[in-house]
Scaffold this active site. Structure first.
Site, PDB file in Angstrom:
ATOM      1  N   HIS A 297       0.795  -1.238   0.026  1.00  0.00           N
ATOM      2  CA  HIS A 297      -0.162   0.046   0.154  1.00  0.00           C
ATOM      3  C   HIS A 297       0.854   1.216   0.041  1.00  0.00           C
ATOM      4  O   HIS A 297       1.936   1.109   0.734  1.00  0.00           O
ATOM      5  CB  HIS A 297      -0.662  -0.068   1.398  1.00  0.00           C
TER       6      HIS A 297
ATOM      7  N   ASP B 179       2.119   2.242   3.588  1.00  0.00           N
ATOM      8  CA  ASP B 179       3.041   1.347   4.451  1.00  0.00           C
ATOM      9  C   ASP B 179       4.565   1.571   3.880  1.00  0.00           C
ATOM     10  O   ASP B 179       5.302   1.045   4.461  1.00  0.00           O
ATOM     11  CB  ASP B 179       2.692   0.092   4.539  1.00  0.00           C
TER      12      ASP B 179
HETATM   13  C1  XUL Z   1      -7.889  -5.763   4.698  1.00  0.00           C
HETATM   14  C2  XUL Z   1      -7.295  -6.332   3.572  1.00  0.00           C
HETATM   15  C3  XUL Z   1      -6.300  -5.393   2.900  1.00  0.00           C
HETATM   16  C4  XUL Z   1      -6.343  -5.478   1.267  1.00  0.00           C
HETATM   17  C5  XUL Z   1      -5.403  -4.443   0.595  1.00  0.00           C
HETATM   18  O1  XUL Z   1      -8.672  -6.448   5.353  1.00  0.00           O
HETATM   19  O2  XUL Z   1      -7.448  -7.539   3.195  1.00  0.00           O
HETATM   20  O3  XUL Z   1      -5.131  -5.346   3.297  1.00  0.00           O
HETATM   21  O4  XUL Z   1      -5.893  -6.734   1.143  1.00  0.00           O
HETATM   22  O5  XUL Z   1      -5.901  -3.198   0.867  1.00  0.00           O
END
Ligand code: XUL
Ligand code: CO
Length: 434
Positions: free
Chosen positions: A99, A102
């Site tokens: 992401h 992060d």
């Molecule tokens: C949250 C989740 C996220 C997604 C990506 O439950 O699974 O980490 O995988 O945003």
């Protein structure tokens, strides 16, 4: 140079007689199964957020982990990237996922966020060129910052919609720059807390528009990767619009995107939706929208999204069976969107978690492949529907009317006899391969 993982050697395949904890007992990347190397079947990815950014908190207490790179500077973000690539070198997995939030520290505004994202993705890009793993997918975190508390694309404030869209553009740019093979959208706060303040119709339209913008940009940029939506029924919101695979499919059809977008299915989200993992994969395969998986389980007693590393071979076997039956992964893979338990403080815990998970998945995939190659289960399934293979029943399936059915039942005095579904026999066949 010292590393957070100093003293931990690269993990190698040593088979079931290995004498050390940190060895692959079942995951031999080069083992050929159904004509393909295990590494190419499983396409493992380490998730940057849980492994390197998550502080170990739960609803009752904060940080338990003390990573030397925790903090909000670009320097520390680079240290975090160094540690990430050190872990990747130990594990030897082929992919990672991130992401924006992060990998870079949060900036004061959009411009600063983007500048930091550019700087850190350049840094990560150099590390990838030096021989690190590839990028399975990138994504934008549109759920942590307070500006997103009422949603991103579905926010009642158009400024938030615009900010989220601009952020997704920058994350798609970063994903493309790093050669990502997919781009994921998880609707973390695309849902509602209460219907009392929510206009469902409007929010659906906003979400559809947003996703169309993403698809348009993908084509404009010539990005060959797959756009993936990750369904989840609730958490953090009380009700999330991407509830499960079937709901996402309806949404895609409604907005003309069913040939453009596929799904990233997470085991824990499937359980939260009241389904099994294999159910969600089978539905996606049947609808032609299967893309990728997040291989992290929930605890069946706590009933919440605990994001644990997989440890049940029979469970992952059934998931991989559905994947292999549909032809395996194309651009997708097996991402460990999994957290350590908050008491697992040591660097070696991160290594052990992934090693165990990779072995569990390798065992599951090999068992699934053996079951598929044996053919008994598919032969039974085929036999169960064999009645539909005659020309008359084909006509029934495609063009018959109710009146014709009545005529036919009367003329031939059709009086069907029920037949066994043989569930126990089929379960016994599966268990022979676990
Ligand atoms: C949250 C989740 C996220 C997604 C990506 O439950 O699974 O980490 O995988 O945003
Ligand atoms: Co996930």
């Amino acid at each position: 140079m010292t590393s957070y993982f100093d003293g931990i050697a690269p993990v190698t395949f040593q088979g079931t007689s290995a004498s050390t904890d940190l060895a692959y007992r079942h995951y031999d990347a080069d083992e050929v199964v159904m004509g393909k190397r295990l590494e190419d079947h499983l396409r493992f990815a380490v998730a940057w957020w849980h492994s390197f950014a998550w502080p170990g908190g739960d609803p009752f207490g904060g940080q338990t982990f003390e990573r030397p790179w925790f903090g909000d500077t670009v320097e520390l973000a680079k240290q975090k990237a160094d540690a990430a690539f050190d872990l990747f070198a130990i594990l030897g997995q082929p992919y990672f996922c991130f992401h924006d939030a992060d990998i870079r520290p949060e900036g004061a505004d959009f411009a600063e966020n983007t500048a930091r994202l550019d700087e850190i993705t350049d840094y990560i890009g150099e590390k990838m060129e030096a021989g690190g793993p590839k990028l399975l997918w990138g994504t934008a975190n549109l759920f942590s910052h307070r500006r997103y508390m009422s949603g991103a694309a579905t926010n009642p404030d158009p400024d938030v919609f615009a900010f989220a869209a601009a952020t997704v553009k920058t994350c798609m740019d970063a994903t493309i720059k790093l050669g990502g093979e997919n781009y994921v959208l998880w609707g973390g706060r695309e849902g509602y807390e209460t219907l009392l303040n929510t206009d469902l119709k409007r929010e659906d339209a906003q979400l559809g528009r947003f996703l169309n913008m993403v698809v348009d940009y993908k084509h404009k940029m010539g990005f060959k990767g797959t756009i993936l939506i990750e369904p989840k029924p609730q958490e953090p919101t009380k009700h999330q619009y991407d509830y499960d695979v079937a709901t996402v499919y309806g949404f895609l059809r409604r907005h003309g995107l069913e040939d453009e977008v596929k799904v990233n299915i997470e085991q824990g989200h499937a359980i939260l939706a009241g389904h099994s993992f294999e159910h969600e994969i089978a539905v996606a395969q049947a609808l032609g929208i299967f893309g990728s998986i997040d291989m992290n389980r929930n605890d069946y007693q706590s009933g919440w999204d605990t994001d644990q590393f997989p440890n049940s071979v029979p469970e992952v076997m059934l998931a991989y069976y559905e994947i292999l039956k549909g032809g395996g992964f194309a651009s997708g893979g097996t991402n460990f969107d999994a957290k350590l338990r908050r008491q697992s403080l040591d660097p070696v815990d991160l290594v052990a978690a992934h090693v165990g998970a990779m072995d569990v998945c390798a065992r599951g995939l090999k068992a699934a492949a053996a079951l598929l190659e044996d053919g008994s289960l598919e032969a039974a399934r085929e036999a169960r529907y064999a009645g539909w293979n005659t020309p008359a029943s084909q006509g029934l399936a495609t063009q018959a009317t109710l009146e014709q059915c009545e005529d036919c039942v009367r003329a031939d005095n059709i009086n069907p006899e029920p037949r066994s579904g043989q569930q126990e026999r089929l379960e016994n066949i599966v268990n022979r391969f676990v």
